[in-house]
Design a protein around this motif. Structure first.
Motif, PDB file in Angstrom:
ATOM      1  N   ASP A   1       6.605   6.166 -11.910  1.00  0.00           N
ATOM      2  CA  ASP A   1       6.139   7.493 -11.498  1.00  0.00           C
ATOM      3  C   ASP A   1       5.792   7.547 -10.009  1.00  0.00           C
ATOM      4  O   ASP A   1       4.898   8.262  -9.600  1.00  0.00           O
ATOM      5  N   PHE A   2       6.508   6.758  -9.203  1.00  0.00           N
ATOM      6  CA  PHE A   2       6.290   6.781  -7.762  1.00  0.00           C
ATOM      7  C   PHE A   2       7.636   6.876  -7.049  1.00  0.00           C
ATOM      8  O   PHE A   2       8.673   6.573  -7.614  1.00  0.00           O
ATOM      9  N   VAL A   3       7.563   7.313  -5.816  1.00  0.00           N
ATOM     10  CA  VAL A   3       8.730   7.329  -4.931  1.00  0.00           C
ATOM     11  C   VAL A   3       8.457   6.270  -3.868  1.00  0.00           C
ATOM     12  O   VAL A   3       7.501   6.390  -3.097  1.00  0.00           O
TER      13      VAL A   3
ATOM     14  N   SER B   1      13.560   3.152 -14.488  1.00  0.00           N
ATOM     15  CA  SER B   1      13.732   4.613 -14.558  1.00  0.00           C
ATOM     16  C   SER B   1      12.456   5.327 -14.995  1.00  0.00           C
ATOM     17  O   SER B   1      12.373   6.551 -14.898  1.00  0.00           O
TER      18      SER B   1
ATOM     19  N   ILE C   1      11.441  -1.837  -6.796  1.00  0.00           N
ATOM     20  CA  ILE C   1      11.173  -0.856  -7.854  1.00  0.00           C
ATOM     21  C   ILE C   1      11.156  -1.546  -9.214  1.00  0.00           C
ATOM     22  O   ILE C   1      10.268  -1.311 -10.033  1.00  0.00           O
TER      23      ILE C   1
ATOM     24  N   ALA D   1       9.708   5.528  -1.084  1.00  0.00           N
ATOM     25  CA  ALA D   1       9.706   6.005   0.304  1.00  0.00           C
ATOM     26  C   ALA D   1       8.362   6.604   0.717  1.00  0.00           C
ATOM     27  O   ALA D   1       8.082   6.721   1.911  1.00  0.00           O
ATOM     28  N   GLU D   2       7.520   6.963  -0.235  1.00  0.00           N
ATOM     29  CA  GLU D   2       6.189   7.473   0.096  1.00  0.00           C
ATOM     30  C   GLU D   2       5.242   6.342   0.500  1.00  0.00           C
ATOM     31  O   GLU D   2       4.172   6.597   1.046  1.00  0.00           O
TER      32      GLU D   2
END
Length: 83
Positions: A26-28, A23, A11, A30-31
């Motif tokens: 704009d992504f997760v 922080s 990240i 886990a997706e």
């Protein structure tokens, strides 16, 4: 190494490549990649491995020695794993 170090490293590396703080992404993750897979690889003490995957519009490559590359650029020593 804590099991989430590699996840935090990915990240952070993607954020850094975009000029952002972690922080602000704009992504997760886990997706795009199962964090448990990354943690399992990060916990491996022996062996040589390399994993390449896409996160949003970035190509991420992680190596067994903890190096993280985003779009072919190494993102620094504070990445996935330190011994």
């Amino acid at each position: 190494m804590a099991t989430d170090d590699i996840v935090v490293g990915v990240i952070g590396a993607v954020a850094k490549s975009d000029g952002l703080n972690p922080s602000e992404v704009d992504f997760v993750l886990a997706e795009y990649m199962d964090p448990e897979v990354l943690e399992t690889l990060g916990d491996m003490e022996d062996g040589v491995w390399e994993l390449t995957f896409r996160v949003s519009d970035h190509q991420v490559r992680i190596t067994h020695d903890g190096a993280i590359f985003v779009n072919g650029v190494k993102q620094g020593a504070d990445t996935a794993r330190q011994k």
